[in-house]
Design a protein around this motif. Sequence first.
Motif, short mmCIF file in Angstrom:
data_model
loop_
_atom_site.label_atom_id
_atom_site.label_comp_id
_atom_site.label_asym_id
_atom_site.label_seq_id
_atom_site.Cartn_x
_atom_site.Cartn_y
_atom_site.Cartn_z
N THR A 147 0.89 -1.20 0.09
CA THR A 147 0.15 -0.08 0.00
C THR A 147 0.74 1.24 -0.14
O THR A 147 1.96 1.24 0.73
N HIS A 148 0.49 2.16 -0.53
CA HIS A 148 1.05 3.67 -0.57
C HIS A 148 0.13 4.79 -0.23
O HIS A 148 -1.06 4.61 -1.03
N LYS A 149 0.65 5.61 0.33
CA LYS A 149 -0.30 6.74 0.69
C LYS A 149 0.49 8.02 0.84
O LYS A 149 1.44 8.16 1.63
N SER A 150 0.15 9.18 -0.01
CA SER A 150 0.51 10.26 -0.28
C SER A 150 -0.29 11.09 -0.88
O SER A 150 -1.31 10.97 -1.32
N ASN A 151 0.09 12.55 -0.55
CA ASN A 151 -0.96 13.69 -0.90
C ASN A 151 -0.79 14.19 -2.07
O ASN A 151 -1.41 15.14 -2.57
N GLY A 152 0.01 13.64 -2.91
CA GLY A 152 0.06 14.26 -4.47
C GLY A 152 0.75 15.30 -4.73
O GLY A 152 0.29 15.99 -5.51
N HIS A 153 1.68 15.72 -3.73
CA HIS A 153 2.39 17.06 -3.71
C HIS A 153 1.60 18.27 -3.46
O HIS A 153 1.40 19.41 -4.07
N THR A 154 0.29 18.04 -2.88
CA THR A 154 -0.54 19.08 -2.58
C THR A 154 -0.13 19.92 -1.39
O THR A 154 -0.74 21.13 -1.05
N ARG A 155 1.02 19.31 -0.54
CA ARG A 155 1.41 20.12 0.59
C ARG A 155 2.91 19.54 1.06
O ARG A 155 2.75 18.22 0.75
N TRP A 156 3.65 20.34 1.32
CA TRP A 156 4.83 19.60 1.86
C TRP A 156 4.76 19.67 3.20
O TRP A 156 4.24 20.51 4.06
N PRO A 157 5.26 18.54 3.99
CA PRO A 157 6.24 17.30 3.10
C PRO A 157 5.37 16.43 2.62
O PRO A 157 4.13 16.07 3.31
N ASN A 158 5.93 15.55 1.66
CA ASN A 158 5.19 14.62 0.94
C ASN A 158 5.91 13.24 0.79
O ASN A 158 5.88 12.73 -0.13
N ASN A 159 6.28 12.79 1.68
CA ASN A 159 7.31 11.77 1.75
C ASN A 159 6.55 10.35 1.52
O ASN A 159 6.69 9.35 0.79
N GLY A 160 5.21 10.54 2.13
CA GLY A 160 4.46 9.29 1.90
C GLY A 160 4.77 8.22 2.90
O GLY A 160 5.70 7.88 3.36
N LEU A 161 3.78 7.05 3.05
CA LEU A 161 3.90 5.72 3.64
C LEU A 161 3.89 4.67 2.71
O LEU A 161 2.78 4.57 2.03
#
Length: 405
Positions: A172-186
């Motif tokens: 699974t991958h979760k990230s905000n799609g570069h809508t806010r920093w930071p966005n390293n994701g899980l």
Amino acid sequence: MKYTQYRFLFVGLIMLYSGMSLLQAQTTYSFEYLIGKTSAANSWFPDLDANQTASFSIGKKITDPQLNWAHYLNHPTVGINLEYANFGNKDVLGSGYSLHPYLEVPILESTIKNLSWHTGIGISYFTQKYHPAENWQNKAVSTDYSWSFRTFLYYRLWHHSAFDTRLSLGYTHKSNGHTRWPNNGLNSFLAGINLQFGKSSEPKSTAEKSILKSQYRYFSFETGIGSQSLSRLYVDALPVYSTGISYGTIYDNTFKLGLGLYYRFYQSYYDYIKAEREFINDSYPWLKKNVFYNSSTYGINTSAEILMNHVSIVAELGLNIDKPFYKIDYRINNEGYANGEYFPGEIDTKYWIKRFVSGKMGLKYYLWNTKNAPKYNLSIGALICSNLGQADYSELNIGFIHILK
């Protein structure tokens, strides 16, 4: 920027499932427990215990022999997956609640029986997020909502008259799609057990319907608005405006392949140049000569969609003909840290690849059923856009398609 694509994405997910619910299908239910490991998102990430995830799915096994796409995908299951995740450190990461429309396809039936591939893309809500003072270690999540992606292999271990027991293995991958920093994701790697209830009936016809072969040329136009947070120092989410045209072929009312042109304007780039921030005057003063042009991207792309009645899965691969500001974008987003100071990244080989390669992936909902190949159709799409696989911005778009029968 107060615009939030996730609200529209949530509405889109409901529309997608509503479209699927109209199909002739056998309903299935599944419960799943997973355990595994979530990777550290950065050097100062907190210690994590095991990831524990539980999910519930409602699906429909598509058995209608009249549907070309169901035949090509070996009568898949489509539905909605609800997921709860404990990432292994509730104090810093909290919990994640996710909603995914999904597609599950039987694979390798001639060699490995009882094996299927499951993939879903949707939205997650987090109970904890990054805060520069109170939760600075959480560089993975900085927004309440984010994109969520899951892909799994299921192998049926045991069959019972009431349910099937299946082994789960996936990511699974979760990230905000570069809508806010930071966005390293899980990023999480998981294994577990899945119990599936509800029998998957065979098509009512004893013989599979012959595929009705067809080829239709099409022309389409799309326009969208996205959301992007430029970097660590410029965290406000600003709009990205996009437009594109494409021409291609729809095969057997299932596979839509096209070639197109696109244009994108980045408000964050424009504001950066106008404010004459870092690098503008000493390294790239020529960007000020035509600010509007240099805040834009121009390119060509190929696109592919799988049409499933009102719903489609879409992927695009693009070539940026020109993206002048990306030199600065790359350098400020690949900065290093040493001796108590940040220093900008350098233009290297990786830059030149990412400078040219763009992509999009997401979901679309068509107003009129694509099974009937209507002459005109309208779509709404929720997509994540990238530079060589790294998130660039998130987008909500609307499209118009004209089929040239």
